[in-house]
Design a protein around this motif. Sequence first.
Motif, PDB file in Angstrom:
ATOM      1  N   PRO A 296     -24.491-133.211 100.112  1.00 46.68           N
ATOM      2  CA  PRO A 296     -24.721-133.951 101.087  1.00 46.68           C
ATOM      3  C   PRO A 296     -23.412-134.815 101.443  1.00 46.68           C
ATOM      4  O   PRO A 296     -22.528-134.682 100.495  1.00 46.68           O
ATOM      5  N   PRO A 297     -23.554-135.280 102.579  1.00 45.36           N
ATOM      6  CA  PRO A 297     -22.200-136.108 102.739  1.00 45.36           C
ATOM      7  C   PRO A 297     -21.974-137.107 101.862  1.00 45.36           C
ATOM      8  O   PRO A 297     -20.680-137.527 101.629  1.00 45.36           O
ATOM      9  N   SER A 298     -22.874-137.786 101.114  1.00 47.19           N
ATOM     10  CA  SER A 298     -22.603-138.922 100.131  1.00 47.19           C
ATOM     11  C   SER A 298     -21.825-138.239  99.009  1.00 47.19           C
ATOM     12  O   SER A 298     -20.912-139.110  98.279  1.00 47.19           O
ATOM     13  N   ILE A 299     -21.679-136.989  98.817  1.00 43.17           N
ATOM     14  CA  ILE A 299     -20.977-136.417  97.798  1.00 43.17           C
ATOM     15  C   ILE A 299     -19.757-135.661  98.093  1.00 43.17           C
ATOM     16  O   ILE A 299     -18.630-135.478  97.863  1.00 43.17           O
ATOM     17  N   THR A 309     -30.388-124.769 102.241  1.00 41.24           N
ATOM     18  CA  THR A 309     -31.404-125.894 101.968  1.00 41.24           C
ATOM     19  C   THR A 309     -32.519-125.552 101.416  1.00 41.24           C
ATOM     20  O   THR A 309     -33.360-124.724 101.672  1.00 41.24           O
ATOM     21  N   PRO A 310     -33.201-126.370 100.400  1.00 41.27           N
ATOM     22  CA  PRO A 310     -34.326-126.074  99.445  1.00 41.27           C
ATOM     23  C   PRO A 310     -35.539-126.091 100.424  1.00 41.27           C
ATOM     24  O   PRO A 310     -35.617-126.642 101.339  1.00 41.27           O
ATOM     25  N   SER A 311     -36.563-125.048 100.248  1.00 43.79           N
ATOM     26  CA  SER A 311     -37.431-125.000 101.073  1.00 43.79           C
ATOM     27  C   SER A 311     -38.761-125.738 100.749  1.00 43.79           C
ATOM     28  O   SER A 311     -38.927-126.197  99.597  1.00 43.79           O
ATOM     29  N   VAL A 331     -32.562-130.438  93.159  1.00 46.99           N
ATOM     30  CA  VAL A 331     -32.629-131.018  94.297  1.00 46.99           C
ATOM     31  C   VAL A 331     -32.468-132.414  94.477  1.00 46.99           C
ATOM     32  O   VAL A 331     -32.577-133.239  93.740  1.00 46.99           O
ATOM     33  N   LEU A 332     -31.817-132.729  95.711  1.00 49.41           N
ATOM     34  CA  LEU A 332     -31.116-134.244  95.911  1.00 49.41           C
ATOM     35  C   LEU A 332     -31.729-134.525  97.444  1.00 49.41           C
ATOM     36  O   LEU A 332     -31.227-133.656  98.374  1.00 49.41           O
ATOM     37  N   PHE A 333     -32.502-135.242  97.464  1.00 50.42           N
ATOM     38  CA  PHE A 333     -32.933-135.829  98.960  1.00 50.42           C
ATOM     39  C   PHE A 333     -32.201-136.904  99.352  1.00 50.42           C
ATOM     40  O   PHE A 333     -31.585-137.736  98.821  1.00 50.42           O
ATOM     41  N   ILE A 351     -33.745-134.877 103.849  1.00 50.58           N
ATOM     42  CA  ILE A 351     -33.846-133.411 103.738  1.00 50.58           C
ATOM     43  C   ILE A 351     -33.519-133.333 102.237  1.00 50.58           C
ATOM     44  O   ILE A 351     -32.574-134.299 101.599  1.00 50.58           O
ATOM     45  N   PRO A 352     -33.840-132.112 101.609  1.00 48.37           N
ATOM     46  CA  PRO A 352     -33.311-131.865 100.271  1.00 48.37           C
ATOM     47  C   PRO A 352     -32.002-131.309 100.225  1.00 48.37           C
ATOM     48  O   PRO A 352     -31.968-130.302 101.512  1.00 48.37           O
ATOM     49  N   PHE A 353     -31.161-131.212  99.523  1.00 49.13           N
ATOM     50  CA  PHE A 353     -30.021-130.437  99.177  1.00 49.13           C
ATOM     51  C   PHE A 353     -29.901-129.624  98.084  1.00 49.13           C
ATOM     52  O   PHE A 353     -30.373-130.164  96.919  1.00 49.13           O
ATOM     53  N   ALA A 354     -29.377-128.735  98.085  1.00 52.74           N
ATOM     54  CA  ALA A 354     -28.930-127.687  96.855  1.00 52.74           C
ATOM     55  C   ALA A 354     -28.321-128.587  95.776  1.00 52.74           C
ATOM     56  O   ALA A 354     -27.065-128.781  96.349  1.00 52.74           O
TER      57      ALA A 354
END
Length: 495
Positions: A296-299, A309-311, A331-333, A351-354
């Motif tokens: 995600p953008p924060s990382i 994207t995790p389902s 998963v990281l939301f 949303i969740p991120f792998a």
Amino acid sequence: MKTKHIVLYTLGLSLALGTTACEDYLTLAPISEETIDNAYVTGPQLEAALTGAYETFQSSDWYVWDNVLFQDVMADNHYAGGDNPEIFAIDALEVTPTNSRVFGAWSSIYNGIAKANLVLERAPLIEDPSLSEERRAQIMGEAAFLRAYHYYNLVKMWGGVPLMLETVKSADPAVVRKPRASADEVYDQIIADLTYALDNRLPDRYGSEANVNKARATRGAANTLMAKAYAQRPTPNWAKVLEHADAVINSPAGYQLLGNYAHLFDGEHYNNAESIMEVQFLGANEGNWAPQMHLPPSISGDTWRKFVTPSHDLIDAFDEEGDAIRKNATVLFEQAPWADEYWGNAVGSEIPFAYKWKNASGWASADRQYIFRLADVILLKAEALNELNRPQDAATEVNRIRRRVELENVPQAVASSQAAMREVILNERRLELAQEAQRWDDLRRYGVALEVMNSLEEIDLRTGNAVNYNATASDLLLPIPQQEINRNPLLEPNP
């Protein structure tokens, strides 16, 4: 999406090809005469060729990232995410022979096979006192393992494929155009290569350095692949799966489950006791670009839409099991600066991120994929025990995995039923190995891929309509790339 800046680790093979000086350059032999036959004649050159064969793990998109697309995204674990139509097609089970990712995977895996073939051909011919017979045998065992592993990835995704077991020495179409071997013939070759590797003194360890032992083919890696091949082939041999899984679990290499599941993926514990083999990304110019595609953008430090994207179905599976430890490691939301059609059709939705790769590092991450790790082998052993009608013993193995993540043991009523244990093992593999390129293989091996995909309840929030995967038997294998069919009329396409 921003242009993908990828720094791929490409290993230079410096070969000392000394030539005799000649006053008249016209008497020099043509450059074309510098061939394989005179380029690999010393022990160091053979070692360099072997290093080049291992380099496929870093340079091939299949081993860096595409295996996740064709396993987790093609199955029920992840959506495509991102903005690539060819990856959307993988997600939707609409993969065509002209999909460039199919051709890229096929060709890069065969490139790895060609490198392994070169080592296997040249090693017996080298007359160099510095090359001991023990090391020669090890090198050939390592190359045989690599060839087997590449063919394993081909056969389980495409079915029968052409068996190329020697380097190409002619451009004659009659030589280079080969028909597809059957899937069983390919698996037989895989098992033959692995038997040869084990017989040719692959060691349990190469020494005390973990970054060497986990980077190279060992007996543990060969036995792991043997167990997986016997399980995945059209007619599994569960007794052999059990034999080779036990060889790994009881290996003198001392493989052990890590006490903390999160340590497997925190970037601080690679080459750990649970790892059997892993890709050795080091960062910088030897880094992994795949984490930047997921995080995600924060990382990641950017704002373009990310892939894989995790389902909902995967998140529900974690929640239904009460599996917070593996969920949080996987998963990281986070709020996303784009609209996601499954998790929130508005900018700013959470949303969740792998998240099994956790360090983007600007396309040069040291985050790694495990090629093999012990938990996978333990669950494969459980599967073999269950298929051999020993569900109670299978439950014992599954409980080893569950205890690490603070889940209760399999209930006794379930442990006494072979059918119930099949479902337990399949689900346990899903939660343990999500984003590790295992799910599509598992669904097909269990014979439930079509049922699972056609029973998914996914809603496209842009339209409010349910997603219909319309999975059929023709989706179980990837299509043969159209470029290969055009080049080789002997290739028969998959349905």
